[in-house]
Motif scaffolding. Structure first.
Motif, PDB file in Angstrom:
ATOM      1  N   UNK A  75       7.769  -3.827   6.893  1.00 26.83           N
ATOM      2  CA  UNK A  75       7.754  -2.868   6.932  1.00 26.83           C
ATOM      3  C   UNK A  75       6.457  -2.844   5.621  1.00 26.83           C
ATOM      4  N   UNK A  76       4.937  -1.872   5.563  1.00 22.13           N
ATOM      5  CA  UNK A  76       4.194  -2.249   4.870  1.00 22.13           C
ATOM      6  C   UNK A  76       3.965  -0.514   3.535  1.00 22.13           C
ATOM      7  N   UNK A  77       3.848  -0.419   2.591  1.00 24.36           N
ATOM      8  CA  UNK A  77       3.424   0.839   2.012  1.00 24.36           C
ATOM      9  C   UNK A  77       2.830   0.481   0.765  1.00 24.36           C
ATOM     10  N   UNK A  78       1.873   1.548   1.764  1.00 21.44           N
ATOM     11  CA  UNK A  78       0.766   1.496   0.791  1.00 21.44           C
ATOM     12  C   UNK A  78       0.362   3.102  -0.439  1.00 21.44           C
ATOM     13  N   UNK A  79       0.197   2.810  -1.747  1.00 19.83           N
ATOM     14  CA  UNK A  79       0.578   3.679  -2.083  1.00 19.83           C
ATOM     15  C   UNK A  79      -1.055   4.620  -2.647  1.00 19.83           C
ATOM     16  N   UNK A  80      -1.420   5.789  -2.336  1.00 19.71           N
ATOM     17  CA  UNK A  80      -2.037   6.421  -2.443  1.00 19.71           C
ATOM     18  C   UNK A  80      -3.056   5.495  -3.617  1.00 19.71           C
ATOM     19  N   UNK A  81      -4.527   5.422  -2.754  1.00 24.23           N
ATOM     20  CA  UNK A  81      -4.994   4.866  -3.963  1.00 24.23           C
ATOM     21  C   UNK A  81      -5.101   3.402  -4.612  1.00 24.23           C
ATOM     22  N   UNK A  82      -3.750   2.254  -3.612  1.00 22.90           N
ATOM     23  CA  UNK A  82      -3.989   1.463  -3.945  1.00 22.90           C
ATOM     24  C   UNK A  82      -3.824   0.904  -2.662  1.00 22.90           C
ATOM     25  N   UNK A  83      -3.532  -0.716  -3.454  1.00 24.35           N
ATOM     26  CA  UNK A  83      -3.640  -1.558  -1.123  1.00 24.35           C
ATOM     27  C   UNK A  83      -2.201  -1.484  -0.723  1.00 24.35           C
ATOM     28  N   UNK A  84      -1.915  -1.928   0.361  1.00 18.72           N
ATOM     29  CA  UNK A  84      -0.791  -2.170   1.028  1.00 18.72           C
ATOM     30  C   UNK A  84       0.236  -3.653   0.505  1.00 18.72           C
ATOM     31  N   UNK A  85       1.306  -3.524  -0.030  1.00 17.27           N
ATOM     32  CA  UNK A  85       1.731  -4.906  -0.129  1.00 17.27           C
ATOM     33  C   UNK A  85       2.929  -4.371   1.836  1.00 17.27           C
ATOM     34  N   UNK A  86       3.917  -5.572   1.524  1.00 15.29           N
ATOM     35  CA  UNK A  86       4.574  -6.106   2.361  1.00 15.29           C
ATOM     36  C   UNK A  86       5.547  -6.957   2.418  1.00 15.29           C
ATOM     37  N   UNK A  87       6.558  -5.806   2.836  1.00 16.28           N
ATOM     38  CA  UNK A  87       8.140  -5.340   2.831  1.00 16.28           C
ATOM     39  C   UNK A  87       8.948  -6.753   3.702  1.00 16.28           C
ATOM     40  N   UNK A  88       9.734  -7.593   3.946  1.00 13.33           N
ATOM     41  CA  UNK A  88      10.679  -7.811   4.982  1.00 13.33           C
ATOM     42  C   UNK A  88      12.070  -8.592   4.436  1.00 13.33           C
ATOM     43  N   UNK A  89      12.755  -8.993   5.190  1.00 13.80           N
ATOM     44  CA  UNK A  89      14.232  -9.082   5.086  1.00 13.80           C
ATOM     45  C   UNK A  89      14.482 -10.070   3.522  1.00 13.80           C
ATOM     46  N   UNK A  90      15.245  -9.706   2.686  1.00 16.58           N
ATOM     47  CA  UNK A  90      15.353  -9.800   1.686  1.00 16.58           C
ATOM     48  C   UNK A  90      14.502  -9.238  -0.183  1.00 16.58           C
ATOM     49  N   UNK A  91      13.966  -8.656   0.621  1.00 22.34           N
ATOM     50  CA  UNK A  91      12.954  -7.864  -0.127  1.00 22.34           C
ATOM     51  C   UNK A  91      13.353  -6.883  -0.637  1.00 22.34           C
ATOM     52  N   UNK A  92      13.513  -6.954  -2.562  1.00 16.78           N
ATOM     53  CA  UNK A  92      13.915  -5.181  -3.086  1.00 16.78           C
ATOM     54  C   UNK A  92      12.288  -4.611  -3.939  1.00 16.78           C
ATOM     55  N   UNK A  93      12.332  -3.666  -3.586  1.00 14.73           N
ATOM     56  CA  UNK A  93      11.671  -2.470  -4.549  1.00 14.73           C
ATOM     57  C   UNK A  93      12.109  -1.447  -5.129  1.00 14.73           C
ATOM     58  N   UNK A  94      11.170  -0.530  -5.719  1.00 19.00           N
ATOM     59  CA  UNK A  94      11.481   0.144  -6.587  1.00 19.00           C
ATOM     60  C   UNK A  94      10.054   1.402  -5.892  1.00 19.00           C
ATOM     61  N   UNK A  95      10.446   2.636  -5.529  1.00 18.09           N
ATOM     62  CA  UNK A  95       9.932   3.650  -5.403  1.00 18.09           C
ATOM     63  C   UNK A  95       9.991   5.180  -6.527  1.00 18.09           C
ATOM     64  N   UNK A  96       8.998   5.273  -7.194  1.00 13.57           N
ATOM     65  CA  UNK A  96       9.565   6.070  -8.469  1.00 13.57           C
ATOM     66  C   UNK A  96       8.767   6.877  -8.555  1.00 13.57           C
ATOM     67  N   UNK A  97       9.724   7.880  -9.509  1.00  6.21           N
ATOM     68  CA  UNK A  97       9.225   9.498  -9.221  1.00  6.21           C
ATOM     69  C   UNK A  97       7.908   9.912  -9.284  1.00  6.21           C
ATOM     70  N   UNK A  98       7.306  10.807  -8.203  1.00  5.41           N
ATOM     71  CA  UNK A  98       5.857  10.591  -8.234  1.00  5.41           C
ATOM     72  C   UNK A  98       5.430   9.637  -6.732  1.00  5.41           C
ATOM     73  N   UNK A  99       5.621   8.559  -6.944  1.00  8.32           N
ATOM     74  CA  UNK A  99       5.353   7.707  -5.586  1.00  8.32           C
ATOM     75  C   UNK A  99       4.719   8.859  -4.275  1.00  8.32           C
ATOM     76  N   UNK A 100       3.153   8.537  -3.567  1.00  7.02           N
ATOM     77  CA  UNK A 100       2.953   9.150  -2.925  1.00  7.02           C
ATOM     78  C   UNK A 100       2.127   7.765  -1.925  1.00  7.02           C
ATOM     79  N   UNK A 101       2.358   7.972  -0.350  1.00  2.68           N
ATOM     80  CA  UNK A 101       1.578   7.220   0.094  1.00  2.68           C
ATOM     81  C   UNK A 101       2.021   6.481   1.355  1.00  2.68           C
ATOM     82  N   UNK A 102       1.859   5.661   2.205  1.00  5.33           N
ATOM     83  CA  UNK A 102       1.926   5.992   3.831  1.00  5.33           C
ATOM     84  C   UNK A 102       2.865   4.295   3.575  1.00  5.33           C
TER      85      UNK A 102
END
Length: 117
Positions: A75-102
Motif C-alpha cells: 500500500x501507499x499512504x499519502x497524508x494530505x499535504x505530505x509525501x507518500x509512504x509505502x508499506x509492505x509485508x512486515x511493516x507496521x504503522x499508526x494512523x492517528x485521529x485526524x489523519x486524512x489522506x489517500x
C-alpha cells in the motif's frame, strides 16, 4: 474469559465484505473483507484482519486511532499535504485521529488492525 487474545491471520469464518463509500472512491473498484475478531472496552476497541483489493480511496480517521501491521501486499499512504509512504509485508504503522489522506492499495493487502475510538 481470557485476557490474552491471539489474532488469527487466516481466519476460517467468512468475512464481512464491503467497499468504499462512493464519495471516498478515487480509482479502481476495491473490495474490502473484514474478519472482526475481538471487541472490548464498551465497543471502543476493535481488532481483526482486513483485506483490500487494488484501488485508491480517501482515508479519513476522524476520532479513530488505528494501528496496522501488514501481513501481505503493498500500500501507499499519502497524508494530505505530505509525501507518500509505502508499506509492505512486515511493516507496521499508526494512523492517528485526524489523519486524512489517500490509501492506495497497489497489491491486494491483508493487515491486522487495532482501532480505538
Amino acid at each position: 474469559m481470557s485476557l490474552l487474545k491471539t489474532i488469527d491471520t487466516n481466519p476460517s469464518h467468512p468475512p464481512r465484505e464491503s467497499g468504499p463509500l462512493p464519495e471516498r472512491l478515487i480509482a479502481g473498484n476495491p473490495i474490502f473483507k473484514t474478519w472482526a475478531q475481538d471487541v472490548a472496552r464498551a465497543e471502543t476497541v476493535h481488532t481483526g484482519v482486513w483485506e483490500a483489493t487494488p484501488g485508491e480511496t480517501r482515508s479519513i480517521k476522524g476520532e479513530t486511532f488505528e494501528f496496522c501491521h501488514i501481513l501481505s501486499g503493498l500500500v501507499e499512504l499519502t497524508p494530505d499535504g505530505g509525501e507518500p509512504v509505502v508499506y509492505g509485508a512486515g511493516d507496521s504503522f499508526v494512523m492517528k485521529p485526524g489523519f486524512v489522506g489517500v490509501w492506495k492499495t497497489i497489491e491486494t493487502v491483508r493487515k491486522i488492525y487495532v482501532t480505538v475510538t
